[in-house]
Design a protein around this motif. Structure first.
Motif, mmCIF file in Angstrom:
data_model
loop_
_atom_site.group_PDB
_atom_site.id
_atom_site.type_symbol
_atom_site.label_atom_id
_atom_site.label_comp_id
_atom_site.label_asym_id
_atom_site.label_seq_id
_atom_site.Cartn_x
_atom_site.Cartn_y
_atom_site.Cartn_z
ATOM 1 N N TYR A 103 9.641 -4.399 3.793
ATOM 2 C CA TYR A 103 9.256 -5.682 4.396
ATOM 3 C C TYR A 103 9.097 -6.719 3.303
ATOM 4 O O TYR A 103 9.536 -7.851 3.420
ATOM 5 C CB TYR A 103 7.923 -5.565 5.144
ATOM 6 C CG TYR A 103 7.987 -4.762 6.421
ATOM 7 C CD1 TYR A 103 8.481 -5.334 7.586
ATOM 8 C CD2 TYR A 103 7.546 -3.442 6.460
ATOM 9 C CE1 TYR A 103 8.520 -4.608 8.761
ATOM 10 C CE2 TYR A 103 7.580 -2.714 7.640
ATOM 11 C CZ TYR A 103 8.074 -3.304 8.785
ATOM 12 O OH TYR A 103 8.120 -2.589 9.941
ATOM 13 N N LEU A 104 8.419 -6.288 2.236
ATOM 14 C CA LEU A 104 8.182 -7.185 1.113
ATOM 15 C C LEU A 104 8.950 -6.635 -0.070
ATOM 16 O O LEU A 104 8.979 -5.415 -0.274
ATOM 17 C CB LEU A 104 6.689 -7.231 0.774
ATOM 18 C CG LEU A 104 5.781 -7.574 1.949
ATOM 19 C CD1 LEU A 104 4.329 -7.348 1.586
ATOM 20 C CD2 LEU A 104 6.012 -9.011 2.367
ATOM 21 N N VAL A 148 9.228 0.748 2.347
ATOM 22 C CA VAL A 148 8.516 1.404 3.442
ATOM 23 C C VAL A 148 9.316 2.607 3.929
ATOM 24 O O VAL A 148 8.746 3.630 4.303
ATOM 25 C CB VAL A 148 8.268 0.392 4.585
ATOM 26 C CG1 VAL A 148 7.708 1.091 5.811
ATOM 27 C CG2 VAL A 148 7.308 -0.698 4.130
ATOM 28 N N TYR A 152 15.053 -6.258 11.838
ATOM 29 C CA TYR A 152 15.157 -6.513 10.396
ATOM 30 C C TYR A 152 16.454 -5.891 9.931
ATOM 31 O O TYR A 152 16.969 -4.972 10.562
ATOM 32 C CB TYR A 152 14.010 -5.848 9.629
ATOM 33 C CG TYR A 152 12.645 -6.176 10.137
ATOM 34 C CD1 TYR A 152 11.944 -7.265 9.626
ATOM 35 C CD2 TYR A 152 12.044 -5.397 11.118
ATOM 36 C CE1 TYR A 152 10.682 -7.568 10.094
ATOM 37 C CE2 TYR A 152 10.783 -5.701 11.595
ATOM 38 C CZ TYR A 152 10.107 -6.787 11.084
ATOM 39 O OH TYR A 152 8.864 -7.085 11.537
ATOM 40 N N HIS A 177 5.991 -13.287 10.649
ATOM 41 C CA HIS A 177 4.942 -12.607 9.894
ATOM 42 C C HIS A 177 4.320 -13.562 8.897
ATOM 43 O O HIS A 177 3.159 -13.457 8.570
ATOM 44 C CB HIS A 177 5.513 -11.412 9.125
ATOM 45 C CG HIS A 177 6.009 -10.325 10.025
ATOM 46 N ND1 HIS A 177 5.372 -9.990 11.183
ATOM 47 C CD2 HIS A 177 7.086 -9.508 9.932
ATOM 48 C CE1 HIS A 177 6.024 -9.014 11.774
ATOM 49 N NE2 HIS A 177 7.079 -8.709 11.037
ATOM 50 N N HIS A 225 1.422 10.408 10.042
ATOM 51 C CA HIS A 225 0.178 9.655 9.911
ATOM 52 C C HIS A 225 0.416 8.183 10.106
ATOM 53 O O HIS A 225 1.544 7.702 10.011
ATOM 54 C CB HIS A 225 -0.425 9.889 8.517
ATOM 55 C CG HIS A 225 -0.904 11.291 8.330
ATOM 56 N ND1 HIS A 225 -1.947 11.819 9.049
ATOM 57 C CD2 HIS A 225 -0.449 12.284 7.529
ATOM 58 C CE1 HIS A 225 -2.139 13.066 8.691
ATOM 59 N NE2 HIS A 225 -1.235 13.385 7.776
ATOM 60 N N THR A 226 -0.666 7.491 10.351
ATOM 61 C CA THR A 226 -0.566 6.049 10.535
ATOM 62 C C THR A 226 -0.015 5.398 9.262
ATOM 63 O O THR A 226 -0.346 5.811 8.147
ATOM 64 C CB THR A 226 -1.935 5.462 10.944
ATOM 65 O OG1 THR A 226 -1.728 4.106 11.275
ATOM 66 C CG2 THR A 226 -2.968 5.578 9.837
ATOM 67 N N GLY A 227 0.886 4.459 9.447
ATOM 68 C CA GLY A 227 1.487 3.769 8.314
ATOM 69 C C GLY A 227 2.635 4.521 7.682
ATOM 70 O O GLY A 227 3.170 4.103 6.652
ATOM 71 N N LYS A 252 6.899 4.932 11.181
ATOM 72 C CA LYS A 252 7.520 5.285 12.468
ATOM 73 C C LYS A 252 7.956 4.033 13.235
ATOM 74 O O LYS A 252 9.116 3.920 13.650
ATOM 75 C CB LYS A 252 6.527 6.102 13.318
ATOM 76 C CG LYS A 252 5.988 7.321 12.589
ATOM 77 C CD LYS A 252 5.021 8.110 13.429
ATOM 78 C CE LYS A 252 3.753 7.350 13.800
ATOM 79 N NZ LYS A 252 2.793 7.137 12.698
HETATM 80 N N1 LIG Z 1 5.531 -7.006 8.943
HETATM 81 C C1 LIG Z 1 5.143 -6.256 7.944
HETATM 82 N N2 LIG Z 1 5.061 -6.768 6.712
HETATM 83 C C2 LIG Z 1 4.673 -6.010 5.674
HETATM 84 N N3 LIG Z 1 4.378 -4.722 5.763
HETATM 85 C C3 LIG Z 1 4.445 -4.131 6.972
HETATM 86 C C4 LIG Z 1 4.838 -4.871 8.117
HETATM 87 N N4 LIG Z 1 4.823 -4.040 9.181
HETATM 88 C C5 LIG Z 1 4.431 -2.836 8.702
HETATM 89 N N5 LIG Z 1 4.216 -2.886 7.385
HETATM 90 C C6 LIG Z 1 3.816 -1.762 6.525
HETATM 91 O O1 LIG Z 1 4.819 -0.764 6.607
HETATM 92 C C7 LIG Z 1 4.227 0.531 6.628
HETATM 93 C C8 LIG Z 1 4.764 1.320 7.826
HETATM 94 O O2 LIG Z 1 4.299 0.704 9.007
HETATM 95 P P1 LIG Z 1 4.656 1.246 10.459
HETATM 96 O O3 LIG Z 1 4.217 0.216 11.437
HETATM 97 O O4 LIG Z 1 6.079 1.641 10.488
HETATM 98 O O5 LIG Z 1 3.730 2.524 10.566
HETATM 99 P P2 LIG Z 1 3.595 3.553 11.753
HETATM 100 O O6 LIG Z 1 4.071 4.841 11.256
HETATM 101 O O7 LIG Z 1 4.201 3.015 12.988
HETATM 102 O O8 LIG Z 1 2.006 3.621 11.932
HETATM 103 P P3 LIG Z 1 1.141 3.769 13.278
HETATM 104 O O9 LIG Z 1 1.118 5.224 13.589
HETATM 105 O O10 LIG Z 1 -0.225 3.311 12.856
HETATM 106 O O11 LIG Z 1 1.740 2.938 14.335
HETATM 107 C C9 LIG Z 1 2.743 0.327 6.633
HETATM 108 O O12 LIG Z 1 2.268 0.518 5.331
HETATM 109 C C10 LIG Z 1 2.537 -1.117 7.035
HETATM 110 O O13 LIG Z 1 1.409 -1.661 6.419
#
Ligand SMILES: Nc1ncnc2c1ncn2[C@@H]1O[C@H](COP(=O)(O)OP(=O)(O)OP(=O)(O)O)[C@@H](O)[C@H]1O
Ligand SMILES: [Mg+2]
Length: 644
Positions: A409-410, A415, A450, A168, A434-436, A439
């Motif tokens: 992640y950071l 998260v 991780y 990343h 919802h997105t983000g 999941k």
């Molecule tokens: N490698 C990364 N480094 C930093 N932040 C990350 C990383 N991957 C994801 N995130 C953050 O973690 C949060 C959760 O991300 P995640 O991919 O789990 O969402 P999601 O529920 O799968 O969304 P989607 O439905 O859009 O796939 C988000 O805010 C995203 O920006």
């Protein structure tokens, strides 16, 4: 700031060439091959010294064969070379020369015989030198390539085992260019620069020693031109180096722009960026041309300046040496025509290594910088740690449990904020939200891409950290949102070239998920080689291939991150069918964007901002769940509106 300056800045990170730690580390790579290296190096020394031999042979020939003995002493024709050359002095008096000549010339030979002997020796020396050159060239190249092979493999192995988090932080494009370039500059160094530099140094010392031994005065006169040559070189480098760096940096930028344009061609054409891109490339192209010309211009000025010093040195040799030859009465053993010849030849040879060395400094610098960067990559420790007492996982029954899992992640940006749930073997659990919402993050954690901050993730009652990584991941198949296909045959893309998966299993899996028909459309069937890593396949086809891949690996736990891209209704039905086949008889954790997919799930978990907001079956959630209800209404009503 012009774009190339980014590349330039990276290039400017200078390495101390004399850093002993760095040198020791580079030398360590030579260790396994030191026999070959030592032999090759020895031959190289020999070859360089042999380069000097012709000058001595020619000069000796001039003195011994062509310069008549002192006029007062008539050449006693027919009395053999011993008599003919006895009084000539010069090179003939040089220690060992007399004995060598006498040993080589048969009894009774005259000056013509001597000439033949010189020609033969000259030829022999040359042939010998060619053999030595061949040996040393081959040996040193093979050592260099062995070392580079080791470095390449080490870098590759290293990169393949780093944790996802590392990637990343390091954009793949730049990273690849860096590693390739850095290995490239090491290649140049080991297979060319290093050998040449050593050759130049040996040559320089060899010539200087000969000059000093034969005539100190004239030798010093030749060497007097060294300081001005060095000054000229330094001045030249001051002008040419910035230009050199800049033009090299612009090359990187040109490459990057070309790659980006080719990769993003769809977006570029779609949004009419072509002209803008052209303009940008045009600008960089001009920069390149300008810097390159500046660089060549410096060269064009330097060469004549440098050649003048060489000419001046030669002029001095002829002026002083020639006068001495004229002054010396023949046969008194002073400065002879042969000596003059030798000095003219050697003075010519003296300058080449000086010039070459100054040219090679840049290569050496680049190699050390490259080595340092490669070592930086190799020093990255970042990987998912495996406990020394980690156990090999058996085939899982398929129970998955999250216990108050927290993850970021950071640092400081959580998260997942305390997620707990349990999946019994064979159950299907769906994650929605919802997105983000987190999941994809949850499913990445099950395969341990991780490590979590706190809490536990248990599979079959044991913390995932207690299993070896390989055996853990072998049990879990993940179908990602963006399907990764690689250049290769369809069959290899399904089996991932795992020898344990037979051709029949591949076909069976493809048939089960309904991919067989579309694969058989290709004349080569399963041997069809993917173009552009499968970009020519439709999203649905890619999805089906990834399902076949997961099925062929027969995992105990299936993790599926459904693609958001919309697929037409018929394909959707096909994919639904394929998913049912895939999930049969194993635990599955599914992220579904189409809620129709998950109505049969044993448990639906609604994620919201890193926490579980609601959980239950479809029926329960429709009744009680607020978020789920909203999502459902949106989709159903949305779908209704679409159809109208
Ligand atoms: N490698 C990364 N480094 C930093 N932040 C990350 C990383 N991957 C994801 N995130 C953050 O973690 C949060 C959760 O991300 P995640 O991919 O789990 O969402 P999601 O529920 O799968 O969304 P989607 O439905 O859009 O796939 C988000 O805010 C995203 O920006
Ligand atoms: Mg996701």
């Amino acid at each position: 700031m012009p774009e190339y300056e980014q590349d330039l800045l990276e290039d400017l990170v200078k390495t101390n060439v004399f850093d002993p730690v760095l040198i020791r580390r580079m030398v360590r790579y030579l260790k396994p091959y030191w026999h070959r290296a030592a032999l090759g190096f020895g031959l190289m020394l020999m070859s360089t010294l042999l380069t000097l031999a012709p000058a001595i042979i020619v000069a000796a020939m001039v003195d011994v064969v062509f310069v008549p003995a002192a006029t007062t002493t008539a050449i006693p024709v027919g009395d053999g070379p011993a008599a003919a050359v006895s009084a000539k002095g010069g090179l003939y008096d040089f220690p060992g020369m007399r004995e060598t000549i006498h040993a080589l010339v048969p009894e009774g030979g005259d000056l013509a015989t001597l000439l033949w002997v010189f020609a033969a020796v000259f030829l022999l020396v040359k042939v010998f030198q060619f053999l030595v050159d061949w040996g040393n060239g081959y040996l040193l190249a093979s050592v260099a390539q062995s070392v580079l092979f080791d470095i390449r493999m080490q870098v590759f192995r290293h990169i393949q085992t780093r944790s996802i988090a590392y990637f990343h932080r390091h954009p793949v494009g730049r990273f690849v260019t860096r590693v390739t370039n850095d290995v490239g500059s090491l290649d140049e160094f080991f297979s060319q620069a290093l050998v040449m530099v050593l050759k130049d140094i040996v040559m320089l010392f060899g010539v200087a020693t000969l000059l000093l031994v034969f005539n100190t005065e004239l030798a010093l006169i030749v060497m007097m031109t060294i300081p001005p040559v060095i000054v000229a070189t330094l001045v030249f480098r001051r002008y040419s180096r910035p230009a050199f760096r800049k033009f090299r940096a612009t090359v990187s930028t040109l490459n990057a722009q070309m790659a980006e344009s080719a990769n993003g061609i769809r977006v570029i054409q779609l949004f009419g960026r072509a002209a803008k891109n052209q303009q940008r490339y045009d600008g960089t192209g001009r920069e390149f041309r300008q810097h390159f010309l500046t660089f060549r211009h410096a060269h064009a000025v330097f060469r004549p300046v440098y050649m003048s010093f060489q000419a001046i040195a030669l002029g001095f040799v002829i002026w002083f040496g020639g006068a001495w030859v004229l002054d010396e009465p023949l046969g008194t053993g002073g400065f002879t025509v042969g000596m003059l010849t030798l000095f003219i030849l050697l003075a010519d040879m003296f300058f080449q290594p000086i010039r070459d060395l100054t040219d090679r400094v840049d290569h050496i610098q680049a190699a050390f910088t490259g080595a340092e960067r490669i070592f930086t990559v190799l020093d990255v420790k970042e990987r998912i740690p495996e406990r020394p007492d980690a156990v090999k996982a058996p085939r899982f029954r398929g129970e998955v449990e999250f216990e108050n899992v927290r993850f970021s992640y950071l640092p400081g940006e959580e998260v997942l904020k305390g997620v707990s749930f349990n999946v019994q073997p064979g159950q299907m659990v769906a994650l929605v939200g919802h997105t983000g919402a987190g999941k994809s993050t949850i499913i990445n954690l099950i395969s341990r891409f991780y490590d979590i901050d706190s809490g536990h993730i248990l599979v079959d009652g044991r913390d995932v950290r207690e299993y070896t990584l390989h055996s853990l991941r072998r049990n879990i198949a993940v179908v990602h949102q963006d399907v990764f296909l690689f250049a290769g045959s369809i069959r290899d893309n399904i089996s991932l070239a795992d020898p344990a998966i037979s051709e029949e299993q591949v076909i069976e899996a493809a048939k089960a998920v309904g991919a067989h028909d579309f694969i058989m459309r290709f004349p080569e069937g399963y041997n069809h080689i993917l173009q552009e890593a499968g970009k020519t396949f439709s999203a649905g086809e890619r999805q089906l291939l990834s399902f076949a891949r997961a099925l062929a690996h027969n995992p105990a736990i299936l993790v599926l991150d459904e693609a958001t891209s919309s697929i037409d209704t018929r394909s959707e039905q096909q994919i639904q069918r394929a998913m049912r086949v895939l999930m049969k008889g194993r635990t599955s954790i599914v992220i579904a964007h189409r809620l129709s997919t998950i109505q049969r799930a044993d448990l639906i978990i609604v994620m919201h901002k890193g926490q579980i907001a609601e959980r239950g079956t479809h029926g329960q959630l429709l009744g009680e769940g607020r978020i789920y209800r909203t999502l459902y209404d949106l989709q159903v009503n949305g779908a209704v509106r679409e159809r109208v």
